[in-house]
Design an enzyme around this catalytic site. Sequence first.
Site, PDB file in Angstrom:
ATOM      1  N   THR A 173      -1.034  10.463  19.804  1.00  0.00           N
ATOM      2  CA  THR A 173      -1.448   9.380  18.908  1.00  0.00           C
ATOM      3  C   THR A 173      -0.222   8.839  18.169  1.00  0.00           C
ATOM      4  O   THR A 173       0.848   9.452  18.201  1.00  0.00           O
ATOM      5  CB  THR A 173      -2.468   9.892  17.873  1.00  0.00           C
ATOM      6  OG1 THR A 173      -1.869  10.964  17.134  1.00  0.00           O
ATOM      7  CG2 THR A 173      -3.721  10.407  18.559  1.00  0.00           C
ATOM      8  N   ASP A 174      -0.386   7.694  17.508  1.00  0.00           N
ATOM      9  CA  ASP A 174       0.731   7.121  16.765  1.00  0.00           C
ATOM     10  C   ASP A 174       0.280   6.676  15.375  1.00  0.00           C
ATOM     11  O   ASP A 174      -0.857   6.935  14.972  1.00  0.00           O
ATOM     12  CB  ASP A 174       1.386   5.976  17.545  1.00  0.00           C
ATOM     13  CG  ASP A 174       0.469   4.774  17.695  1.00  0.00           C
ATOM     14  OD1 ASP A 174      -0.575   4.693  17.019  1.00  0.00           O
ATOM     15  OD2 ASP A 174       0.798   3.884  18.509  1.00  0.00           O
ATOM     16  N   LYS A 175       1.188   6.034  14.680  1.00  0.00           N
ATOM     17  CA  LYS A 175       1.005   5.610  13.292  1.00  0.00           C
ATOM     18  C   LYS A 175      -0.193   4.685  13.109  1.00  0.00           C
ATOM     19  O   LYS A 175      -0.714   4.552  11.999  1.00  0.00           O
ATOM     20  CB  LYS A 175       2.279   4.870  12.877  1.00  0.00           C
ATOM     21  CG  LYS A 175       2.635   4.894  11.433  1.00  0.00           C
ATOM     22  CD  LYS A 175       4.097   4.520  11.240  1.00  0.00           C
ATOM     23  CE  LYS A 175       4.369   4.244   9.781  1.00  0.00           C
ATOM     24  NZ  LYS A 175       4.055   2.855   9.405  1.00  0.00           N
TER      25      LYS A 175
END
Lengths: 134, 134, 134, 134
Positions: free
Chosen positions: C13-15
């Site tokens: 996942t990312d920001k």
Amino acid sequence: MRPYLHKVQYYETDKMQLTHHSNYIRFMEEARIDFFEQLGFPYHRFEAEGILSPVVRVGCDYKKPTTYPDIISVSVSVAECKKLKFVLEYTMQVDGAVVATGTSTHCFLGKDGRPVPFTAFPEFYSAMQKELNK
Amino acid sequence: MRPYLHKVQYYETDKMQLTHHSNYIRFMEEARIDFFEQLGFPYHRFEAEGILSPVVRVGCDYKKPTTYPDIISVSVSVAECKKLKFVLEYTMQVDGAVVATGTSTHCFLGKDGRPVPFTAFPEFYSAMQKELNK
Amino acid sequence: MRPYLHKVQYYETDKMQLTHHSNYIRFMEEARIDFFEQLGFPYHRFEAEGILSPVVRVGCDYKKPTTYPDIISVSVSVAECKKLKFVLEYTMQVDGAVVATGTSTHCFLGKDGRPVPFTAFPEFYSAMQKELNK
Amino acid sequence: MRPYLHKVQYYETDKMQLTHHSNYIRFMEEARIDFFEQLGFPYHRFEAEGILSPVVRVGCDYKKPTTYPDIISVSVSVAECKKLKFVLEYTMQVDGAVVATGTSTHCFLGKDGRPVPFTAFPEFYSAMQKELNK
């Protein structure tokens, strides 16, 4: 605009002893972030205003292998910029030879998940139009 | 507790034609998430309550190389569980031979960034204590 | 053919709190490797014969966001299979809803770096032709 | 020795909106490769002589979170250098504040998989001894 330089890291190579193909998608993101910084519209400024800019489509053509410790030079240009989506093109080179080309398509979403037209940021939209006509 | 199985992927290997060492840190996270699901306390439930569980420290000892398409079996155990931090231990094996061992240290933080004692979740704390004494 | 299941990991996942777009390219590789295993031609067997199978082109369309701990089901089909290149198509779903679609194009190279026609492996070529006509 | 600079990329962040902890292990590798280049012994030169330098142990302590677009400055020093293993220490800083510290232990292996003493490369060994005594 100055091309973005990415040095291939050891952890970006694979068992074929070459840069893994998925990493070029990441190099494109690095170059895109740099492109918008050079344009004067760093991505984190949009984030601070609650705008997300998801990737809608991505594509990459692999022409020549690269590996650690190659330095890939990534040029970014605006291929299309409508009100609700823009398309960027990437040319990746090592020592003047094209190693890969790519494209990515993006939109802007507000906090409510709805599309936000780029014209909501007139200076950004205008800078993109200028890049498009280069 | 059932060990967690991770099949080494092609993109996890490197130019040495082996699994890149950084990926074992990720296998440990995968196994940890699975461990807490088996324990009945999936991580995303803590997230839903506004709890973050950052990694405070991590370590890994590499014993034998692995590569695609090895299947790594990761056993997780609780090595320590105080009010404000717990330590997990990982044993990673391929075909019964230990390929790596690791440890990770964690705490809980609330939305305000302050430490939250595990005793704020009595059932979780009690389950961890039971695991510790196994 | 059984779809391939990938559970989205926290590190994927990312920001934006969503699965980072580059990872779908990796999920496609995982599913492809699984597809060839199911077909009876695991990739590592080609590798053992000195055949490399680089990715020539890749593309992905993102339809709906995913995140940890979603389980993505990836279906693979053969869209094209000529003597020197084949194209695979991927449909990625979560709970029955399409989240992304992709394509990848591949060739075979020998130790000397020259293209090897798939007909050099008649059983593989024939199995691919059968899949193409499904 | 000049510290190595790593700009945190969007794809290196996670759902917690922070740099994922596994990536610091990769930043340490990037800084190590840069350190050996600055020392005059780029890693790919050892590779060209058939030497592999696997990571035997790695550890990282996380002090403060970082995220995109932070620039992490990584200082590397030699903590130990015996004939068959060396230990490096890493201090990672953002704007002068320590965000993480790490260590990594390495050996040299020949083509036959056997340990090669660093003294087989006297100039390298001597440069490492000098760094150790700094």
